[in-house]
Design an enzyme around this catalytic site. Structure first.
Site, short mmCIF file in Angstrom:
data_model
loop_
_atom_site.label_atom_id
_atom_site.label_comp_id
_atom_site.label_asym_id
_atom_site.label_seq_id
_atom_site.Cartn_x
_atom_site.Cartn_y
_atom_site.Cartn_z
CG ASP A 185 38.06 74.65 27.05
OD1 ASP A 185 39.11 73.98 27.03
OD2 ASP A 185 37.55 75.07 28.10
CG HIS A 221 36.43 69.15 35.07
ND1 HIS A 221 36.42 70.11 36.07
CD2 HIS A 221 35.82 69.72 34.00
CE1 HIS A 221 35.84 71.22 35.61
NE2 HIS A 221 35.46 71.01 34.36
CD GLU A 235 37.02 75.25 33.48
OE1 GLU A 235 37.28 75.14 32.25
OE2 GLU A 235 35.92 74.94 33.97
CD GLU A 263 40.76 74.00 30.03
OE1 GLU A 263 40.94 73.73 28.82
OE2 GLU A 263 39.71 74.46 30.50
CG ASP A 316 38.22 77.96 30.25
OD1 ASP A 316 37.88 79.12 29.95
OD2 ASP A 316 37.45 76.99 30.23
NE ARG A 330 33.94 77.19 37.55
CZ ARG A 330 34.42 76.51 36.53
NH1 ARG A 330 33.70 76.33 35.44
NH2 ARG A 330 35.63 76.00 36.58
CD GLN A 353 30.57 77.23 33.42
OE1 GLN A 353 31.41 77.70 34.20
NE2 GLN A 353 30.68 76.01 32.94
CE LYS A 363 33.67 77.25 31.04
NZ LYS A 363 34.96 76.91 31.66
CB THR A 376 41.41 81.84 27.34
OG1 THR A 376 39.98 81.74 27.29
CG2 THR A 376 42.02 80.46 27.51
CD GLU A 413 36.72 69.84 39.24
OE1 GLU A 413 36.85 68.62 39.11
OE2 GLU A 413 37.31 70.67 38.50
MN MN Z 1 37.69 74.86 30.21
#
Ligand code: MN
Length: 409
Positions: free
Chosen positions: A123, A130, A196, A198, A230, A234, A237, A250, A254, A356
């Site tokens: 990834d 971002h 996420e 992506e 993804d 948080r 993480q 993570k 996925t 975000e």
């Molecule tokens: Mn990612």
């Protein structure tokens, strides 16, 4: 702008259908009596590609009888081009109706599987917006972009075995987290589960150990794209990522879309990058200008569109990411997958993660049902959808990837 192909009249397929003759994405399907084996989406139907190729005596199409795309991915660029030409001919010439029609199945009658066995999964982190937002939120006392960010496409190796197909439930992960101001961590279900948005790049053909993929040769290995979510815890993480990067926050799941849209189908979607300053090192600069992709996203949470990210905002090109991935001599295998990183633009409504969008919980989102969210609750459903420009103003559909959060167990 190239001309669009005209579907054979018996297909009853509008020329501007997002899954028309110019798209033809690959997947893996089964019914009660067929498969699992390779499928090609044609409008709102699925073509049993292996059976069609067998009937037509197209020998290289035997790989489509496999339950994954990997043998086809192994064949390489020339075979992919020949396969596309074969399918387009079968679907545009009236002559082939009897050879094709028996092998078309309505989409509603099939089950779609993970389209390929994921070999290695990487990834990246290719969105400047971002990376800047995450820097501000996770490291408020330092420069948001790390000193390396504009010199190399940052990435980490993820967990290939937990890549799942759209529709698979996502179990809320458990792990360690440390609350702000506390000295010691606690264990339990994540309370900051996020998404996420992506784009995932599907790699084909093979390289030898020690071989580098030059940035100008990257297209030989870029087969196509999937939508990729993804899922990210948080809180897990934030506590675990220093100094070796994301791990259990993570690796639990996925999600990818069931249809792999080929790079050939995205020919009209190629765009210039926003611009790179400083100029990257030589191995990231090719003879041709690196290209981005004009892919438009929608992020939907429980039926409310909460964001519309634009892939063209990304700083690093897919070819640069692949060249970087192999610059140390790491070899490629058919079925390798790499994610772009979260797609976020400058505007708030184009951010690709809840972290975000809610600015780490300071600005919760209000959904159409009146509830608010900063992070995901059990039962929440997230769907990413996307499309790209195709020939003659038509759209190339990338379909969707969806997942529902189920409680930790
Ligand atoms: Mn990612």
């Amino acid at each position: 702008m190239t001309m669009t192909l005209v579907p054979a009249p018996w297909l009853d397929l509008p020329a501007d259908h997002p899954f028309g003759i110019d798209n033809l994405p690959y997947g893996v399907f089964s019914t009660a009596t067929r498969g699992p084996r390779v499928a090609v989406r044609v409008g709102d139907r699925v073509l049993d590609a292996g059976a069609c190729a067998e009937q037509a005596g197209m020998e290289s199409g035997e790989v489509w009888l496999a339950p994954t795309l990997n043998p086809f991915l192994a064949q390489g660029r020339q075979a992919w081009a020949a396969a596309r030409a074969f399918l387009q001919e079968q679907l545009t010439d009236e002559l082939y109706r009897d050879a094709v029609e028996p092998f078309l199945v309505p989409l509603g009658e099939v089950r779609l599987h993970l389209p390929f066995e994921v070999a290695d999964y990487v990834d990246f982190y290719a969105s400047e917006h971002h990376a800047t937002n995450i820097g501000r939120l996770f490291r408020p006392d330092s420069e948001p972009l790390t000193p390396n960010w504009k010199h190399l496409p940052i990435g980490y190796h993820g967990r290939a075995g937990t890549v799942v197909v759209s529709g698979t439930d996502v179990i809320r992960p458990q792990g360690q987290r440390r609350a702000p101001g506390e000295a010691a961590p606690v264990f339990g279900p994540s309370v900051r589960l996020d998404i996420e948005a992506e784009l995932g790049f599907v790699v084909g053909d093979r390289t030898r150990l020690g071989e580098r993929v030059d940035v100008d040769r990257a297209d030989d290995h870029l087969f196509g794209v999937v939508l990729l979510n993804d899922w990210s815890a948080r809180d897990i993480q934030a506590w675990e990522y220093v100094p070796l990067g994301p791990f259990l926050g993570k690796s639990f799941a996925t999600s990818i879309s069931p249809w792999v849209v080929t790079m050939d189908a995205l020919a009209e979607a190629r765009v210039d990058l926003p611009g790179q300053d400083p100029e990257p090192l030589g191995y990231l600069r090719g003879a041709h200008a690196p290209y981005g992709l004009d892919v438009h996203y929608e992020v939907e949470l429980n039926g409310t569109v909460v964001s519309r990210p634009e892939y063209r905002d990304l700083y690093w090109s897919p070819a640069q990411m692949l060249a970087h991935l192999t610059v140390n001599g790491a070899s490629l295998r058919p079925g390798d997958l790499f994610g772009s990183g979260t797609i976020s633009g400058a505007a708030k409504q184009t951010r690709g993660s809840l972290l975000e969008l809610s600015w780490n919980g300071a600005e919760p989102l209000t959904l159409e049902d009146g509830t608010t969210r900063s992070f995901l609750e059990d039962g929440d459903q997230v769907t990413l959808r996307a499309w790209a420009p195709g020939p003659a103003g038509a759209r190339v559909g990338l379909g969707e990837v969806t997942g529902t959060i189920v409680p930790a167990h």
